[in-house]
Design an enzyme around this catalytic site. Structure first.
Site, mmCIF file in Angstrom:
data_model
loop_
_atom_site.group_PDB
_atom_site.id
_atom_site.type_symbol
_atom_site.label_atom_id
_atom_site.label_comp_id
_atom_site.label_asym_id
_atom_site.label_seq_id
_atom_site.Cartn_x
_atom_site.Cartn_y
_atom_site.Cartn_z
ATOM 1 N N ASN A 22 66.285 25.399 36.728
ATOM 2 C CA ASN A 22 67.419 25.823 37.572
ATOM 3 C C ASN A 22 68.445 24.797 37.729
ATOM 4 O O ASN A 22 69.628 25.202 37.967
ATOM 5 C CB ASN A 22 66.947 26.101 38.772
ATOM 6 C CG ASN A 22 65.838 24.984 39.483
ATOM 7 O OD1 ASN A 22 65.041 24.709 39.179
ATOM 8 N ND2 ASN A 22 66.380 24.589 40.597
ATOM 9 N N CYS A 25 68.734 23.799 46.415
ATOM 10 C CA CYS A 25 67.823 23.211 47.368
ATOM 11 C C CYS A 25 67.983 22.108 47.923
ATOM 12 O O CYS A 25 67.291 21.524 48.883
ATOM 13 C CB CYS A 25 66.487 23.979 47.049
ATOM 14 S SG CYS A 25 66.396 25.448 46.574
ATOM 15 N N GLY A 81 61.655 35.270 44.979
ATOM 16 C CA GLY A 81 61.265 34.398 43.873
ATOM 17 C C GLY A 81 59.988 33.451 44.570
ATOM 18 O O GLY A 81 59.073 33.358 43.966
#
Length: 371
Positions: A151, A322, A71
């Protein structure tokens, strides 16, 4: 106690069918797909079939699919590739304040080389206003990029409305659909997008493979220059093994989109949390317009990371993977104006094909013990 995995938005296990599809390419089919002899031709056929499978899932032509390493690369190719090829038309890009770092950081890089970026805010549910996007358009605007779903909180964006605005104004439109593809219907013409990002490891394919849909006629400058692989947009011998895996994963997903099993589990989970914790638990994100597998909740006056550390058998996230390990308030929740005493207790539970009701019951029990 057995481990419980509820972090499917971070990564998914490989589907058994995907593993099976990869096996022949690990042993028998080792040729270069660009080679014209007996060893290369069948590998090229594998690659073509994979491209067709990905294209079918999002309803586009196989020639509009470019395989990437994931991605992040797809997003970089969309943004940087479009800017460098089209900056003679203008230097303005519009995006949102809650994009994934794989969009935010390419935008920051482009600002260093002459681009002007407008970052549009969101409402309390994490949704972008199409009207705010339209207000931000100038004569120099060449690209709009807004994620299909967030997300962290799972909120679905009004992509179709933004796409209509972009089309009306003659502006290219990209969406990062990494979290959405395979979970909700995503069809490029319906959404009116010109580019769309897919990440393999979010839909039961391996890490290290993704794709970028590029509408026929959209011109990009390659990030990787060399021979003319991937229609001249990504040099380097194709990773057929992983492309085939992504193709199979997309084929499986096309049959599962619309299945309500995971959504029903997510709704059951939220109902159970409210039943046990009442006002001590708060839903983050849109109550209806969100991914069917994503449940981002805050335990008021608690620290989400500390709760997870108290349940070592549970794999979940305090936000985006992340940012894992940080106890700072998520930037997404900040933009939604979530109070600190609420936002610090945020945990993202993301369910998947292997999640069971029994696992949800166990998690509720474990949370209740430490609260």
């Amino acid at each position: 106690m057995e481990n419980i995995y509820m972090d499917y938005n971070a990564s998914t296990p490989l589907a058994p069918e995907v593993v099976g599809t990869m096996k022949p390419l690990l042993q028998d089919y080792y040729g270069n797909p660009s080679a014209l002899h007996w060893s290369g031709k069948p590998v090229k056929e594998f690659l073509h079939k994979a491209r067709e499978q990905v294209a079918e899932l999002i309803a586009c032509s196989p020639g509009e699919i470019i395989f990437t390493s994931g991605g992040s690369e797809a997003n970089n190719l969309a943004l940087k590739g479009f800017y460098f090829k089209n900056k003679h038309k203008g230097n303005h890009i519009i995006t949102s304040k809650i994009e994934h770092p794989a969009i935010v950081n390419p935008c920051k890089f482009l600002e260093q080389v002459g681009a002007r970026i407008t970052y549009v805010g969101v409402d309390r549910y994490g949704r972008v206003s199409p009207e705010e996007i339209e207000k931000a358009i100038t004569k120099e605007t060449i690209l709009i990029t807004v994620m299909h779903s967030n997300n962290e909180i799972g909120t679905l964006q009004p992509i179709k409305d933004i796409g209509a605005i972009a089309e009306r104004n003659g502006i290219a439109f990209h969406t990062d659909a990494s979290q959405s593809v395979g979970k909700v219907p995503v069809q490029v013409n319906d959404l009116k997008v010109d580019m769309l990002t897919i990440a393999g490891h979010k839909l039961y394919a391996p890490k290290g493979i993704g794709a970028l849909y590029i509408r026929d006629g959209i011109q990009l400058e390659p990030l990787i220059h060399g021979a003319g692989h991937e229609f001249g947009l990504r040099a380097g011998t194709e990773n057929t093994l992983l492309a085939v895996a992504l193709g199979k994963a997309c084929e499986i997903a096309s049959k599962e989109v619309g299945n309500h099993r995971i959504k029903d589990l997510t709704d059951f989970f939220w109902g159970s949390l409210k039943g046990v914790f009442g006002e001590r638990v708060v839903l983050n994100g849109h109550p209806k317009e969100r991914l069917p597998n994503t449940l981002n909740v805050s335990f008021v006056n608690k620290i989400g990371q500390e709760l997870l550390e108290s349940i070592p058998c549970l794999a979940a996230s305090t936000g985006s993977a992340c940012h894992a390990g940080s106890i700072e308030l998520s930037p997404v929740l900040k933009e939604m104006n979530v109070p600190e005493e609420v936002g610090m207790g945020a945990i993202r539970f993301s369910l998947g094909r292997n999640t069971t009701k029994e696992e949800i019951d166990k998690v509720i029990l474990l949370l209740n013990k430490i609260m």
